[in-house]
Structures are given as C-alpha cells and as structure tokens.
Enzyme design. Structure first.
Site, short mmCIF file in Angstrom:
data_model
loop_
_atom_site.label_atom_id
_atom_site.label_comp_id
_atom_site.label_asym_id
_atom_site.label_seq_id
_atom_site.Cartn_x
_atom_site.Cartn_y
_atom_site.Cartn_z
N ARG A 43 0.80 -1.22 0.00
CA ARG A 43 0.00 0.00 0.00
C ARG A 43 0.83 1.28 0.00
O ARG A 43 1.86 1.35 0.66
CB ARG A 43 -0.92 0.00 1.23
CG ARG A 43 -2.04 -1.03 1.13
CD ARG A 43 -2.61 -1.38 2.48
NE ARG A 43 -3.69 -2.36 2.37
CZ ARG A 43 -3.49 -3.69 2.26
NH1 ARG A 43 -2.26 -4.18 2.23
NH2 ARG A 43 -4.52 -4.50 2.15
N HIS A 48 -0.46 -2.44 -4.64
CA HIS A 48 0.22 -3.33 -5.61
C HIS A 48 0.34 -2.74 -7.01
O HIS A 48 0.12 -3.41 -8.01
CB HIS A 48 -0.50 -4.68 -5.68
CG HIS A 48 -0.37 -5.51 -4.44
ND1 HIS A 48 0.73 -5.46 -3.60
CD2 HIS A 48 -1.20 -6.45 -3.90
CE1 HIS A 48 0.56 -6.33 -2.60
NE2 HIS A 48 -0.60 -6.93 -2.75
N HIS A 67 3.76 -12.86 -5.16
CA HIS A 67 2.56 -12.95 -4.32
C HIS A 67 1.92 -14.35 -4.33
O HIS A 67 0.69 -14.48 -4.34
CB HIS A 67 1.54 -11.90 -4.80
CG HIS A 67 0.60 -11.41 -3.75
ND1 HIS A 67 -0.29 -12.24 -3.11
CD2 HIS A 67 0.42 -10.17 -3.22
CE1 HIS A 67 -1.00 -11.52 -2.24
NE2 HIS A 67 -0.58 -10.26 -2.29
N ASP A 120 -1.46 -9.69 8.29
CA ASP A 120 -1.26 -8.98 7.03
C ASP A 120 -0.28 -7.85 7.35
O ASP A 120 -0.61 -6.67 7.27
CB ASP A 120 -2.58 -8.44 6.49
CG ASP A 120 -2.50 -7.97 5.04
OD1 ASP A 120 -1.42 -8.15 4.43
OD2 ASP A 120 -3.49 -7.42 4.53
N GLU A 176 5.67 -12.49 1.19
CA GLU A 176 6.06 -11.55 0.15
C GLU A 176 7.25 -10.71 0.60
O GLU A 176 7.07 -9.71 1.30
CB GLU A 176 4.88 -10.62 -0.19
CG GLU A 176 3.58 -11.32 -0.50
CD GLU A 176 2.38 -10.42 -0.23
OE1 GLU A 176 2.27 -9.35 -0.86
OE2 GLU A 176 1.54 -10.78 0.61
#
Length: 342
Positions: free
Chosen positions: A74, A99, A175, A241, A308
């Site tokens: 982000r 992304h 990803h 996350d 990631e």
C-alpha cells in the site's frame, strides 16, 4: 512451445527438472502451479491458483502467484512526492493505492525472453517495459524476472528493474499463496512458521504502516521461534497482514538472508525462504472467500499463506523506512530462493 514470445497472448509455460514441476504464465509472471514431493515422494501442487489463464485475465485471482509492482503493497492515499514533484496514483484499495494500481505488473502480459523447459537448471526469463506515467508513476522502467530451478527442490527468482530517465519508487513482490499440504487441502492454520524478524511495522485501520517499528517479543506477532500460524491469529483481527523487518542476519545462503521457514506436519513438506529484501509481508489469506480454483477446489479464508519479501509498505512516505527510490540508470535487484525439503 516457442522459446521467444513477443505476442499478446496469455500462455502457461512449464519448468520441470524431474523432481519439481512448475507452471508459470506470462500474464503477470504468475506461478499457477508448483509440484514438490512429500516425505513419501508423492508430489502435490502447493500453490493456490487456476487451471487456465482465463480466470487470471478476468480478474478473479486475489493476486494469486503473480509479481506485483511497480510498488508492492500500500501507498497511503495514493500520494507521494519525489524530487519536488507530487504524484497521484489510482486508489484501487480505498483509501489507498495497492500493488501498483488498477493495472499493475500483475495484469500485464510480459515478454518471454528465454525459456528452457527441462533438463539441468530449467528457467524462464520474463521482460516488461513500464512506460513513463504508467499508473501515475514517474519514469520508464525496464523490468526482468527470471525463474530458475537451481536444484532438485529449489527455485530461484531474480527480479531486476532499471529506471531509464527518472528516479522512481520500485518494490516488486512475488505474491504466491502457499499451502504445503496441497492447494486443495483446507486452511493453513496448522502450518508452523518461523520468521527471521524480531520487529514488525504496525498498521492503521487501513493496513498502512504507521511509521513505527516495534518488537514482536511478547505479542501475537512473535514467530522468532517456530509456532502454529493459528495459535494467536484470533488476537490480530482478520489475521496476519503485516510487514516483518528481516533483521536476524545470523543465517545466510548465496548472499541472501533467511526470511522464513514454513512447515506442514501432515506431508512433512518444508519451505525455506531466503531473500535480500529488507521486509516480508506475512499474509494469511484473510480476504480469500469461496474462490473456485484448480480442479474446482474452493479456497476459503486462510486457504494459503503469502510470504512476500519486499521493501516496507508506504516506504515512499516514511523517511525512517529503507528507501525504495531507485535512481535513473541504477539497478534494482531483488532475489528470492524457495528451498523445499521434507
């Protein structure tokens, strides 16, 4: 299948060294399947995805297996300033840009610049040219991604990018959603993971880092010792996350640092991930909801886990984070090593 492809047709290419069998599309440089053996030598496909390229092209994949960019993760409110110029990006995950924007690198057809399907060290080289101003970003960038099966059960990804004429932020990420028990085996809450990161970058309500860098010790984010993914997941909202600061450089391989070790008890499959990136987004598939994937498998919440490696999210707006700006003519280099074992 042709070794050189400059067409605009999404295709799936194969890499097979007899032990690992990987399928990768030129659409988003996307890993669509990856077969590795378990403790009994039985192979299973350990990545979430689709049987054909159509669902990817139709936008049905929540970033399954692709390379995201120009900037992964982000950027707050889709805004940043660089060299005295203000830039505005598409808000594709309100109120932020995610992304690379509405049509990031994951939604582009990459050129195939080389492909060796099998034999010793099979590989595929993808190239993509990102024009000046694409998705609001400054400067043209030439991008290369090379997947290589370097040993019986190891895959290496080398991502490189060179801005031609302007400084620009670049932070690519791979990803893939992993499920070491098999893509169709349910959730990953019983997988165990160790993360070589003693700090995280906490986030606001929109999952953007606040700028703080906090120790994980004594929190649900502590994976410095191996533990079950599901053990404390209920304490972190929808699930993990979060960006981990890869700050435990005690283990190295080929100049890369250990980022994570993921383990599935049932199959005994282990994935060791090595990288030269400063951070790693640990994402437990919190937003996956009834996606119909390969062989009609239905992927629900926590069906896969993403590891990631990346520059820190929103680093372009956080002066205390490692810079993601690459100067014109200089080369961005990001390597990942996926090492499977039992």
């Amino acid at each position: 299948m042709a070794d050189q492809s400059k067409n605009n047709t999404p295709e799936i290419f194969e890499l097979n060294n007899g032990s690992m069998h990987v399928k990768i599309s030129n659409y988003g440089a996307t890993i669509t399947s990856l077969f590795v053996p378990d403790k009994n030598g039985k192979s299973a496909d350990v990545v979430l995805g689709f049987d054909s390229v159509d669902p990817y092209v139709k936008g049905l994949a929540p970033y399954f297996g692709c390379i995201v960019g120009r900037v992964a993760n982000r950027i707050k409110e889709g805004k940043f300033s660089l060299n005295g110029v203000d830039y505005t990006l598409p808000i594709n995950k309100p109120p932020n840009s995610l992304h690379g924007g509405s049509k990031g690198f994951d939604k582009k057809i990459w050129d195939v610049a080389g492909h060796k399907k099998d034999g010793d060290k099979p590989f595929i080289i993808f190239k993509y040219y990102s024009a000046d101003g694409e998705e609001g970003y400054p400067g043209a960038v030439a991008v290369t991604a090379t997947y290589t099966l370097t040993s019986a059960t190891t895959m290496r990804l080398d991502m490189e990018a060179v801005p031609e004429n302007k400084d620009t932020p670049i932070s690519l990420a791979q990803h893939t959603y992993w499920n070491l028990a098999g893509h169709d085996s349910g959730n990953i809450l019983d997988h165990r993971i160790q993360i070589w990161g003693s700090h995280v970058t906490p986030v606001d309500q929109f999952t953007v880092p606040t700028g703080e860098i906090l120790p994980v010790k004594g929190t649900p984010f502590d994976f410095t010792e191996e533990k079950r993914i599901g053990e404390s997941i209920g304490e972190v909202g929808l699930g993990y996350d979060h960006n981990y600061v890869l700050d435990c450089p005690d283990q190295e391989k080929d100049g890369l640092k250990h980022a994570a070790k993921l383990r599935d008890g049932a199959s005994s499959r282990i994935l060791d991930l090595w990288t030269n990136a400063p951070g790693m987004q640990f994402y437990t598939g919190n937003y996956v909801n009834g996606v119909v994937g390969k062989g009609n498998a239905v992927y629900g919440k926590h069906a896969g886990v993403c590891l990631e490696t990346q520059g820190f999210p929103n680093a372009i707006n956080q002066l205390n984070f490692p810079s993601v700006v690459v100067k014109a003519g200089e080369k961005y280099k990001h390597t990942m090593l996926f090492e499977f074992s039992v």
